[in-house]
Structure formats: structure tokens, C-alpha cells
Design a protein around this motif. Sequence first.
Motif, PDB file in Angstrom:
ATOM      1  N   ALA A   1      49.664  32.042  44.225  1.00 20.16           N
ATOM      2  CA  ALA A   1      49.442  30.771  43.523  1.00 20.16           C
ATOM      3  C   ALA A   1      48.057  30.747  42.880  1.00 20.16           C
ATOM      4  O   ALA A   1      47.888  30.344  41.725  1.00 20.16           O
ATOM      5  CB  ALA A   1      49.611  29.607  44.500  1.00 20.16           C
TER       6      ALA A   1
ATOM      7  N   GLN B   1      48.024  32.953  39.838  1.00 20.68           N
ATOM      8  CA  GLN B   1      48.764  32.371  38.717  1.00 20.68           C
ATOM      9  C   GLN B   1      47.882  31.401  37.931  1.00 20.68           C
ATOM     10  O   GLN B   1      48.091  31.183  36.737  1.00 20.68           O
ATOM     11  CB  GLN B   1      50.019  31.622  39.217  1.00 20.68           C
ATOM     12  CG  GLN B   1      51.092  32.507  39.817  1.00 20.68           C
ATOM     13  CD  GLN B   1      51.852  33.334  38.784  1.00 20.68           C
ATOM     14  OE1 GLN B   1      51.557  33.275  37.597  1.00 20.68           O
ATOM     15  NE2 GLN B   1      52.798  34.143  39.239  1.00 20.68           N
ATOM     16  N   HIS B   2      46.916  30.811  38.618  1.00 26.81           N
ATOM     17  CA  HIS B   2      46.028  29.844  37.961  1.00 26.81           C
ATOM     18  C   HIS B   2      44.733  30.481  37.482  1.00 26.81           C
ATOM     19  O   HIS B   2      43.808  29.777  37.093  1.00 26.81           O
ATOM     20  CB  HIS B   2      45.711  28.679  38.918  1.00 26.81           C
ATOM     21  CG  HIS B   2      46.877  27.775  39.129  1.00 26.81           C
ATOM     22  ND1 HIS B   2      47.852  28.034  40.063  1.00 26.81           N
ATOM     23  CD2 HIS B   2      47.247  26.629  38.490  1.00 26.81           C
ATOM     24  CE1 HIS B   2      48.766  27.073  40.017  1.00 26.81           C
ATOM     25  NE2 HIS B   2      48.427  26.218  39.071  1.00 26.81           N
TER      26      HIS B   2
END
Lengths: 317, 317
Positions: free
Chosen positions: A199, A202-203
Amino acid sequence: MMAIKAARAYSGKPKIAKCEGAYHGSYDFAEVSLDPTPESWGNGDPKSVAYAKGTPRSVLDEVVVIPFNKPDRAERILRAHAQTLACVVIDLMPNRAGLIPATPEFIAMLQRFRKETGVLIVLDEVITLRLGYGGGQAVFGITPDLSAIGKIIGGGYPVGAVGGSADVMAVFDPTREKPLLPHGGTFNANPVTMVAGEAAMQHFGQDEIDQLGMLGDKARAGITTAFDEAGLPGQVTGLGSLLRIHTHNRPLTDYRSSLMSAPEKSQLAAILRRMRDNGIFVNERGVCSLSTPMGVAEINIFIDCFRAALGATQAAK
Amino acid sequence: MMAIKAARAYSGKPKIAKCEGAYHGSYDFAEVSLDPTPESWGNGDPKSVAYAKGTPRSVLDEVVVIPFNKPDRAERILRAHAQTLACVVIDLMPNRAGLIPATPEFIAMLQRFRKETGVLIVLDEVITLRLGYGGGQAVFGITPDLSAIGKIIGGGYPVGAVGGSADVMAVFDPTREKPLLPHGGTFNANPVTMVAGEAAMQHFGQDEIDQLGMLGDKARAGITTAFDEAGLPGQVTGLGSLLRIHTHNRPLTDYRSSLMSAPEKSQLAAILRRMRDNGIFVNERGVCSLSTPMGVAEINIFIDCFRAALGATQAAK
């Protein structure tokens, strides 16, 4: 540790080379010559100096220490040990050694040495991965055999990982017989870390890296200007979201040139203490790392706090 | 790794002793003689055998290997190296070496050796901590100088820790000068792990340990009965919530007696494959670990599944 063990398993050779003053974790072999002093580093080439008490002499003998950013001397030392070297471990901008970027000449030497001798390049990207979307290796233009990564890829949870070319990574392959290098352990494959890390990654794209680079440039420019205005000796090193404050004006090339004298340490400590009293904590080596929630406002607060700390330090003289 | 390094830093001595076949993580020195075979272990005392390809010869030379649960031979070997030994690393019930509990005679020898030579005892409680409210050391009645713990204390997150007597732990003390053994790193002091671990430990008291011990006894009794009923060679080792299934009837004392022959391995694999097909996965060594959400119902399902797998294996002969 696993990257070094993988290089040994792949090559069948026992020794590693590393740069004087560079930190690569708490594996004994990687800790050699992490913090030598003028008293211990001797007159000539870097010596293998123990970091912790009780480090076996045999560990020191398995480590070849080279000077960072001194391509000619480093190459001479490496070539003298090429027959027994499994790998050269490199951090492209080692924070304990001054957070000074590797020079193109130093990188060219490493690549030439790799090509001509087959000794593997292990890149420690635990900190420098954040410098580019392809890691520090893309920014500096070097293709390692193995990369050690960690920190940001865990999304806040403890993590470490090793990647590399398929033929070297094959030493870990458990799908047939016992691999050359079994890789088990309590830290492996933690589900929460894997999910959180994905996560976070992904950012963390090119936009975030560009933005952090802009903020880092702004912070470094602010620190430089503040030193000038205060009339105090000082400079800042680093790239992208990483920076390190130095309280002297020596040309910085490697660990030895970055090593602080006692008065320089006191000066830095005085500045950082004043910053802390005004709400900004910087670690004792003056190393800072920007993060994605930060914006221009935070950098301005940081620079103002730094400038005020410098002014108070100057006034106290 | 940190416990071994702490013993070296405290003693200033380079070598460690460990038991043949015992697993203590992926630190090279701890991996020595983890999986020797009759071809590599030689005729006499245990030799230092590499586990991974590329393990430096110098690492093997720093490790003294002793036989588990053979107090006389182990003591003779330890005394021959006492002058250069920093510590003896012990798992009181090493799962890779058969999950066989240390005998009182073996523990008495270790304590005598500690007292007479000053060589530290490092207890690997990463797995055995769960055996008692005071860890395996309370159950077995041994007071180590250092204990390595992990797994359950992280509440599901990656974790490792070292504890011990104040005078030995002082090697880590960073409150004055640089400690004898600095202890930094990415894995340290992760806030989520610390909170989750504390919560898990708050829920793991004497009642839970007693309940798991009762369930473990029930599971072991069920396995023993099933082997008897099926007329197949087999036995089970372990204590409390830990158990290991063996497909032979040899008296089990140490790593060598527990090492499976090729037919014994096939037999175990056949049984475990049938269990897996019926919904229960057991690792390839036949080691099981019970957990607090389990109750009598789950143990009954496990025993039924095991009995059915044995029956099918018997019928397929």
C-alpha cells in the motif's frame, strides 16, 4: 546479511569489500570499519577496524575496506583481493560517511571492476531506494547484481528484502532440492508487513519523489543561506529527500573528510539542541529525511527553526 | 545474533558452542552444523559443518559443536575450548533436532560448566518461551545469562529481543559513551510490534499455558494411540503446546537419533499429504504448535484426521 550471504553462496568465495565508514546493518562483517578514528585507521590504506567489542579477528580478516569516492586507491585494493572477494557492498550515499553522493568516477570504477573480475556488486539501497522511482541505482546509473532494500517498503512495519539478477537469486530457490542458501526465519513473509508495504509503495510514485526532491532542494538551499547569513562555518549534503548538516567547510568526499572534530560535534549539538527546544528534533548526526505528508510550509518552519538556532548559537559565542 | 554478539562483547572471547542440529536463526555462526548427515558428521565428536554454500571457513572455526543430551561428551568438548568460548547457545527442546527435551543431566552439566568456567549460557527461547509463564527456563530449571526471545512476544508482527542479567546487558547501554555493543537497526523499537506484543502477552497467562499443555498432552496421546492401532512405527515428542511426529520407534535422545532415513521421510510425507488433503496442514518435519484459539474440539478433529491418514497409509502398503 542475506545479500552478503547470497554473494558468498553464488561465488563460493568468503570475503567482502565495503567502504570505510559506511553502515550496512548489524551483521558483524558489515560493521567492520564503521566508525574508525584517526588513531585506528592508520597511515595508509583503510584497515579492518572492529566496531563492537568482541568482534572475532577472523571476521576482520574476511573484510576488505576501501575508501569511498577514491577510485584509484579503491581499485588497487579491490584488485589485490579479487580472487577471494564474493562482493563489493556499496551504499551510493552512505549517511554515516557524510551523506555524500558517490562520484561518477567511483561508480565507473566499480562497474569496470565488476566486468573484469566477476566480483558481484551488492547495493545497499535500504536508505537510497527513496531517491528515485528505480531507486538510487537508477539515479546514479549503476546496475548491481543484488540490492538490499528495506524501510519504506514496509509501510511502517519492520522489513528487509533482497533482490537481484535471476542467476544470483537462484541461490535461494527452494523449489527443487535444498537451496545453496536456505532463507527461513521469523521475520519472513509477515502478512501485515507485506500488505502495508505494498500500500505504501502504491502511494509512492514519480510525483511524490519529484515533490520530495523539490522540498529537499529547498531545505538544503535554506540551510546554506542560513549558514552564510550567520557567518558560521557549515554546509549541507544529500540528495532528494535526504540531507545532512555539517558544521565545517571542509571539502567533503568521503568518511574521513566528513568525520567531525570534537568542537564541530559540540557546535552541531548546540544547534540541534536549540532546534529541539523549538520543536524540531534532528538526530545527533544532523541527518534529516523528508516524508510525503510534508509540504513547503513544513520546510519553511524547519528553515526558520534552523536559522533561529544558528543565530542563538552565534550570539552565545 | 545479538545475544551471541553480546556474549562476545562481554567476554571479549570469539568462539561459541552450540548443539548439533539445533536451529538458532540465519546468522552464519548459529547455522553451523544445523543439518549434518552421516556422511558429513564424521566418526568422532561433532564437526563444524557448513549449512549454506559460501560459509567462510573462518566462521566454521569459530564454532564448537556439541552433541545434545550427551553430557559427558559435550562437557569434554566444552572444557577443551573453555578459554576461547564466549558462550554456549542452547535450545532446551530444539525442534530441528527432534523436539526432544533436554535431560536433567544435560542441564546440570551446562550449569556446572557455567559456574566453573564463567562461559555464558545463552538460551534460545524463541520457540520454548511459550512452555511456561517463566519460559522454558522456568520449566527446565535453568538460569541463563542471556535469553533470546521472539515469535509470540510480537503479537503476530516480526520481532526479536534479548534479555539477561544486568551486568551482561550493560554491553548495550548507550546512556554514557558508545556502548561495547551498539544495537541499532531498522527492526528496532517498532511501535506497532511493541503494542501488539504487549497486548498478546497480556492475554497469555498461566491459565492459557495450562490449557495448551492439556491440549498438547491430549494430542500426543492421540497420536501415540493411533500409531499403536495402525500397527505402524511411530512416536511423538514435545512438551506443552509443541509436538513433533516421528515415523520410527528409535529411542530419541538427540539430532542424530531423530534424523529421518529416506523411507521414514517418505512415510511421514505420505501421512502429512493425506492430512493436508483432509484439511490439516502440518509442516514437512511433522512439527505442530497449538495456539490459544484451539480447544478440545480442534484437537479431536486433528487426531481423527491423523488416524484416518495413518489408516490410508497402512492400506496403501
